[in-house]
Scaffold this active site. Structure first.
Site, PDB file in Angstrom:
ATOM      1  N   LEU A  32     -27.248 -22.051  57.431  1.00 55.52           N
ATOM      2  CA  LEU A  32     -27.876 -21.454  58.271  1.00 55.52           C
ATOM      3  C   LEU A  32     -28.983 -21.014  58.331  1.00 55.52           C
ATOM      4  O   LEU A  32     -28.699 -19.914  58.638  1.00 55.52           O
ATOM      5  CB  LEU A  32     -26.160 -21.139  58.721  1.00 55.52           C
ATOM      6  CG  LEU A  32     -24.841 -21.467  59.003  1.00 55.52           C
ATOM      7  CD1 LEU A  32     -23.841 -20.929  59.012  1.00 55.52           C
ATOM      8  CD2 LEU A  32     -24.870 -22.862  59.466  1.00 55.52           C
ATOM      9  N   CYS A 115     -31.516 -31.777  61.340  1.00 59.92           N
ATOM     10  CA  CYS A 115     -31.484 -30.955  62.461  1.00 59.92           C
ATOM     11  C   CYS A 115     -31.724 -31.689  63.270  1.00 59.92           C
ATOM     12  O   CYS A 115     -32.451 -32.733  63.551  1.00 59.92           O
ATOM     13  CB  CYS A 115     -32.317 -30.285  61.854  1.00 59.92           C
ATOM     14  SG  CYS A 115     -32.917 -28.357  63.046  1.00 59.92           S
ATOM     15  N   ASP A 217     -16.656 -29.072  60.627  1.00 59.17           N
ATOM     16  CA  ASP A 217     -15.530 -29.073  61.505  1.00 59.17           C
ATOM     17  C   ASP A 217     -14.665 -28.363  60.107  1.00 59.17           C
ATOM     18  O   ASP A 217     -13.634 -28.298  60.230  1.00 59.17           O
ATOM     19  CB  ASP A 217     -14.316 -29.818  61.638  1.00 59.17           C
ATOM     20  CG  ASP A 217     -15.248 -30.352  63.593  1.00 59.17           C
ATOM     21  OD1 ASP A 217     -15.940 -29.682  63.555  1.00 59.17           O
ATOM     22  OD2 ASP A 217     -14.524 -31.338  64.489  1.00 59.17           O
ATOM     23  N   SER A 239     -19.707 -24.429  56.923  1.00 61.76           N
ATOM     24  CA  SER A 239     -21.133 -23.690  57.884  1.00 61.76           C
ATOM     25  C   SER A 239     -20.133 -22.745  59.408  1.00 61.76           C
ATOM     26  O   SER A 239     -20.106 -21.602  58.675  1.00 61.76           O
ATOM     27  CB  SER A 239     -21.348 -25.349  58.687  1.00 61.76           C
ATOM     28  OG  SER A 239     -21.778 -26.001  57.484  1.00 61.76           O
TER      29      SER A 239
HETATM   30  C1  FMN Z   1     -26.553 -21.209  63.674  1.00 61.09           C
HETATM   31  C2  FMN Z   1     -26.725 -22.805  63.036  1.00 61.09           C
HETATM   32  C3  FMN Z   1     -27.919 -22.848  62.063  1.00 61.09           C
HETATM   33  C4  FMN Z   1     -27.827 -23.981  61.189  1.00 61.09           C
HETATM   34  N1  FMN Z   1     -28.619 -24.358  60.735  1.00 61.09           N
HETATM   35  C5  FMN Z   1     -29.417 -25.213  59.735  1.00 61.09           C
HETATM   36  C6  FMN Z   1     -30.358 -25.362  58.386  1.00 61.09           C
HETATM   37  O1  FMN Z   1     -30.671 -24.016  58.341  1.00 61.09           O
HETATM   38  N2  FMN Z   1     -29.950 -26.229  57.457  1.00 61.09           N
HETATM   39  C7  FMN Z   1     -29.247 -27.113  57.722  1.00 61.09           C
HETATM   40  O2  FMN Z   1     -29.189 -28.514  57.071  1.00 61.09           O
HETATM   41  N3  FMN Z   1     -27.877 -26.992  58.314  1.00 61.09           N
HETATM   42  C8  FMN Z   1     -28.024 -25.961  59.280  1.00 61.09           C
HETATM   43  N4  FMN Z   1     -26.736 -26.306  60.713  1.00 61.09           N
HETATM   44  C9  FMN Z   1     -25.847 -27.511  60.549  1.00 61.09           C
HETATM   45  C10 FMN Z   1     -24.986 -26.566  59.726  1.00 61.09           C
HETATM   46  O3  FMN Z   1     -25.417 -26.346  58.344  1.00 61.09           O
HETATM   47  C11 FMN Z   1     -23.555 -27.837  59.262  1.00 61.09           C
HETATM   48  O4  FMN Z   1     -24.391 -28.917  58.772  1.00 61.09           O
HETATM   49  C12 FMN Z   1     -22.856 -28.013  61.111  1.00 61.09           C
HETATM   50  O5  FMN Z   1     -22.807 -26.826  61.512  1.00 61.09           O
HETATM   51  C13 FMN Z   1     -21.528 -28.560  60.829  1.00 61.09           C
HETATM   52  O6  FMN Z   1     -20.557 -28.090  60.071  1.00 61.09           O
HETATM   53  P1  FMN Z   1     -19.136 -27.209  60.880  1.00 61.09           P
HETATM   54  O7  FMN Z   1     -18.678 -28.041  61.895  1.00 61.09           O
HETATM   55  O8  FMN Z   1     -18.476 -27.428  60.472  1.00 61.09           O
HETATM   56  O9  FMN Z   1     -19.992 -26.109  61.802  1.00 61.09           O
HETATM   57  C14 FMN Z   1     -27.065 -24.990  61.388  1.00 61.09           C
HETATM   58  C15 FMN Z   1     -26.002 -24.846  62.299  1.00 61.09           C
HETATM   59  C16 FMN Z   1     -25.893 -23.516  63.101  1.00 61.09           C
HETATM   60  C17 FMN Z   1     -24.915 -23.577  64.198  1.00 61.09           C
END
Ligand code: FMN
Length: 357
Positions: A32, A115, A217, A239
């Site tokens: 993240l 990303c 999610d 995440s």
């Molecule tokens: C603030 C933020 C920063 C993120 N930075 C990255 C990152 O550096 N590399 C990456 O692969 N995904 C990044 N993501 C995506 C997350 O790793 C993840 O794939 C995404 O949030 C989906 O999962 P969730 O619905 O559980 O949050 C980021 C997401 C957020 C919200």
């Protein structure tokens, strides 16, 4: 009881093999940006000692042009298993960056191909690689050829609803030598909105032999179980559910291994951990750490009376002392409130209930 728990295969309590690395946990903390620095990872690690953690994503081009390594790439020698995540569209720069990651002590190198941010995709990195599968495969081949540790890929299901290409894309990554793939089950155009479409993860799992990690999610133990049952994935990656909650990965891991819930941290415990987080950011990054801490602090302050007012103060803190003053006051208020509540005897409580009828 969690629905589907009885159907949870035994494999989720067992280690996961990723190339030549054995993970003792099938729950991963996602990379993240702006969050998973060394300070945050130390907190996650405390509650999830076996889980794979990831650095924030790091530009290979940036690394190529620098003489010193950025703080983003710093890892703690004790924090294994740890993956350094890279992004870029240049196979040669990525190979070079991966070698630096190995020198830093990474257990795996992950390539970001998901990303959605314009600044990244316009330069050909992140999710734009979904539209250039041959280049993406070339990247994986180049990095695999440069390092002995497993190379993994984190991606999305496609560019948009009309272009869900993950099945072909994931297979190409496997054929190119990727040892694991994490699928965030949203399209690039979804960003972080709408539901993750877990059904695509199941389809990916059906066509690959390398481990498939489900992402999107996973905000609770229940969501993690539901996702694993629905997708058959080899593990889950948490995440946004970990923002202000470094306990989640450990909670899911514990449940997968024992079938039991860990007790939820109290509001006071969460705020005490927030204080540690704040102190850690100050020690590690100085005033920049304080500025970065504001968002973290507001994420911790939720789920109790007065949380909104506390968040309002925390998003403006200028120093550790400022933050500690806010957090200590809130801790005291919660403790007093609980004290008052507990001070009511069962007899008084029965009388109060009777009076209301
Ligand atoms: C603030 C933020 C920063 C993120 N930075 C990255 C990152 O550096 N590399 C990456 O692969 N995904 C990044 N993501 C995506 C997350 O790793 C993840 O794939 C995404 O949030 C989906 O999962 P969730 O619905 O559980 O949050 C980021 C997401 C957020 C919200």
């Amino acid at each position: 009881m969690i629905s589907g728990l009885s159907k949870l295969p035994q494999k989720y309590a067992e280690p996961l093999t990723v190339g030549n690395v054995i993970l003792k946990s099938r729950v991963l903390q996602s990379p993240l940006s702006g969050v998973t620095d060394l300070v945050f990872r130390r907190l996650v690690r405390r509650y999830a000692p076996d889980s794979m953690l990831y650095t924030e994503m790091i530009s290979a081009t940036d690394l190529h042009h620098r003489s010193a390594l950025p703080k983003l790439m710093e890892i703690d020698r004790h924090e294994t298993p740890i993956s350094i995540q890279l992004f870029d569209c240049r196979p040669d720069f990525l190979a070079e960056a991966a070698q630096k990651a190995v020198a830093e002590g990474a257990d795996t190198v992950d390539i970001n191909m998901g990303c959605p941010v314009n600044k990244i995709t316009k330069k050909g990195g992140g999710s734009s690689l979904l539209r250039q599968p041959e280049l993406a495969a070339q990247i994986v081949r180049s990095v695999v050829g440069a390092v002995d540790i497993p190379v993994t890929v984190k991606t999305r299901i496609g560019w948009d609803d009309a272009e869900i290409t993950i099945l072909d894309f994931a297979k190409r990554m496997e054929d190119a030598g990727a040892k694991m793939i994490t699928v965030h089950a949203r399209t690039r155009s979804q960003g972080y909105t709408g539901n993750a479409k877990w059904e695509w993860i199941r389809k990916v799992k059906e066509v690959l032999t390398i481990p498939v990690i489900a992402n999107g999610d996973i905000f609770s133990v229940e969501a993690a179980i539901a996702c694993l049952v629905q997708t058959g994935a080899d593990g889950v990656m948490c995440s946004r559910g970990t923002l202000g909650y470094p306990f989640l990965v450990g909670e899911v891991d514990h449940f997968l291994k024992t079938g039991e819930y860990l007790p939820k941290p109290t509001a006071i415990k969460c705020l005490q951990v927030a204080k540690e987080h704040l102190q850690g950011l100050w020690d590690y990054k100085g005033i920049r750490g304080i500025r970065q801490s504001r968002k973290h602090m507001t994420w911790y302050a939720k789920g109790f009376v007065g949380a909104a007012a506390l968040r309002d103060r925390l998003c403006r803190i200028e120093s550790v002392q400022d933050g500690f003053d806010c957090l200590d006051a809130a801790i005291e208020q919660i403790a007093n409130f609980q004290g008052e509540f507990q001070a009511i005897s069962p007899e008084d409580m029965a009388e109060m209930i009777a009076m209301q009828q």
